[in-house]
Design a protein around this motif. Structure first.
Motif, PDB file in Angstrom:
ATOM      1  N   GLU A 120      -4.362   7.802 -12.248  1.00 60.63           N
ATOM      2  CA  GLU A 120      -3.737   8.177 -10.979  1.00 60.63           C
ATOM      3  C   GLU A 120      -4.566   7.685  -9.797  1.00 60.63           C
ATOM      4  O   GLU A 120      -4.007   7.240  -8.779  1.00 60.63           O
ATOM      5  CB  GLU A 120      -3.576   9.695 -10.916  1.00 60.63           C
ATOM      6  N   ILE A 121      -5.889   7.751  -9.921  1.00 60.49           N
ATOM      7  CA  ILE A 121      -6.747   7.277  -8.828  1.00 60.49           C
ATOM      8  C   ILE A 121      -6.632   5.766  -8.677  1.00 60.49           C
ATOM      9  O   ILE A 121      -6.571   5.237  -7.560  1.00 60.49           O
ATOM     10  CB  ILE A 121      -8.208   7.695  -9.094  1.00 60.49           C
ATOM     11  N   LEU A 147      -5.356   3.475  -5.392  1.00 60.59           N
ATOM     12  CA  LEU A 147      -6.041   2.301  -4.850  1.00 60.59           C
ATOM     13  C   LEU A 147      -5.093   1.113  -4.741  1.00 60.59           C
ATOM     14  O   LEU A 147      -5.111   0.359  -3.758  1.00 60.59           O
ATOM     15  CB  LEU A 147      -7.242   1.929  -5.738  1.00 60.59           C
ATOM     16  N   VAL A 148      -4.266   0.954  -5.774  1.00 61.11           N
ATOM     17  CA  VAL A 148      -3.292  -0.143  -5.750  1.00 61.11           C
ATOM     18  C   VAL A 148      -2.304   0.038  -4.607  1.00 61.11           C
ATOM     19  O   VAL A 148      -1.884  -0.922  -3.953  1.00 61.11           O
ATOM     20  CB  VAL A 148      -2.570  -0.243  -7.114  1.00 61.11           C
ATOM     21  N   ASN A 149      -1.950   1.283  -4.334  1.00 56.29           N
ATOM     22  CA  ASN A 149      -0.957   1.570  -3.282  1.00 56.29           C
ATOM     23  C   ASN A 149      -1.511   1.450  -1.879  1.00 56.29           C
ATOM     24  O   ASN A 149      -0.764   1.576  -0.905  1.00 56.29           O
ATOM     25  CB  ASN A 149      -0.383   2.975  -3.481  1.00 56.29           C
ATOM     26  N   LEU A 150      -2.847   1.249  -1.754  1.00 53.53           N
ATOM     27  CA  LEU A 150      -3.423   1.090  -0.414  1.00 53.53           C
ATOM     28  C   LEU A 150      -2.854  -0.137   0.290  1.00 53.53           C
ATOM     29  O   LEU A 150      -2.719  -0.175   1.498  1.00 53.53           O
ATOM     30  CB  LEU A 150      -4.947   0.981  -0.501  1.00 53.53           C
TER      31      LEU A 150
END
Length: 264
Positions: free
Chosen positions: A254-255, A259-262
Motif C-alpha cells: 500500500e505504501i 508513492l506511485v500515485n504521487l
C-alpha cells in the motif's frame, strides 16, 4: 519500506516450514516410537545505519542503530523424550524404558528404532514389520526361536528364552541396545528407522539395563511423544505469525502504491 516487504517474505517461509513440521507431528501421533520435531528461528543479519560510539569524556556513549532484515530457519530439532508406554500383552512387543535404540540389520546396513513391534518370520527369526533382522548382542547372528518351541519369553535385560520340544529351557540370544552420545543428531530414515549421522556419534552396543541403556518391557510398546494439545497451540501460533507477516507485505504494498500515485 522494501526491507519490511522482504522481512515479511522470510517470516512467511519460516512459518510455512513450522506448519510442515507440526503437520508431520500430528500425522504421527499414533506412530510407535515416533519422536516429534520442533522448529526454531533466528534473526538474519542487520543493516547498520550508524555504529556505536563510546564515551569520549565530553559526550556519553551512543548505541548502534541497526535495522533487522528478517528471520531465518535456525533448527529443526528431533525431540527424543520418552513416549508413554502402552501395555499390549503381546510377547513380541517390546518397549525401552530409558535411553537406547533397538538395532536392526539389513545385510551390511544397520538401522536403529524405538518401535518394538517385532515378529517372527518363516525361519523363526526375530524381525521388525519391514523384515529387518533384530541384531543379537555380541555378534551379527539373528535371534531364532525354533518352530517347535513350546513357549518363549523376553526378560527386562533383553534375553530371549524358549522351552524346546523336550521341555528344556534354552537361550536364543540377547537383544542389542545401541546408545549414542547425541541421540538428537540421528537422521530419520523413514519406516520408524534412524541412521547414524556425523553429529550423532558412533553407537555404543550394550544390553538393556547396562552402560546407560534403558530396561526392556515385554508386552508393551512406546507410543509417540507427540502432545496434541501442544501441537495445536503451536499451530495457532504459526498461523497467526503467518497472517501477521502477510499484513507486513500488504502494508508495504500500500505504501508503494501511494508513492506511485504521487506522480499522475
Amino acid at each position: 519500506m522494501l526491507r519490511s516487504m522482504y522481512s515479511g517474505i522470510s517470516g512467511m517461509k519460516n512459518f510455512q516450514t513450522k506448519l510442515d513440521v507440526i503437520g508431520n507431528n500430528i500425522a504421527n501421533v499414533n506412530t510407535y516410537g515416533f519422536k516429534k520435531g520442533r522448529t526454531t528461528f533466528s534473526d538474519m543479519m542487520s543493516q547498520t545505519i550508524q555504529g556505536a560510539k563510546g564515551n569520549d569524556g565530553v559526550l556519553g556513549g551512543v548505541n548502534p542503530k541497526q535495522v533487522g532484515l528478517g528471520a531465518t530457519l535456525s533448527t529443526i530439532d528431533t525431540i527424543s523424550t520418552q513416549g508413554s508406554i502402552q501395555s499390549t500383552n503381546r510377547p513380541l512387543d517390546l518397549a525401552i524404558s530409558g535411553s537406547g535404540y533397538f538395532t536392526l540389520m539389513n545385510g551390511a546396513n544397520t538401522y536403529y528404532t524405538r518401535a518394538g513391534n517385532f515378529y517372527l518370520d518363516s525361519e523363526g527369526q526375530l524381525v521388525n514389520s519391514s523384515g529387518l533382522v533384530v541384531k543379537q548382542e555380541g555378534n551379527n547372528d539373528p535371534i531364532e526361536i525354533p518352530s517347535n518351541a513350546q513357549s518363549f519369553s523376553i526378560d527386562s535385560a533383553g534375553v530371549v528364552s524358549f522351552v524346546d520340544s523336550e521341555g528344556i529351557l534354552q537361550e536364543a540370544g540377547t537383544l542389542e541396545i545401541s546408545t549414542f552420545a547425541n541421540p538428537d543428531g540421528l537422521e530419520k530414515f523413514g519406516d520408524n528407522l534412524f541412521t547414524v549421522s556425523q553429529n550423532s556419534g558412533n553407537p555404543t552396543a550394550a544390553t538393556a539395563g547396562n552402560e546407560g541403556a534403558g530396561k526392556l518391557m515385554a508386552g508393551a510398546l512406546e507410543m509417540s511423544n507427540v502432545d496434541l494439545s501442544e501441537e495445536f497451540t503451536e499451530m495457532i501460533v504459526a498461523q497467526r505469525g503467518f497472517q501477521a507477516n502477510t499484513r507486513i507485505i500488504s502494508t508495504s504494498d500500500e505504501i508503494l502504491q501511494e508513492l506511485v500515485n504521487l506522480k499522475r
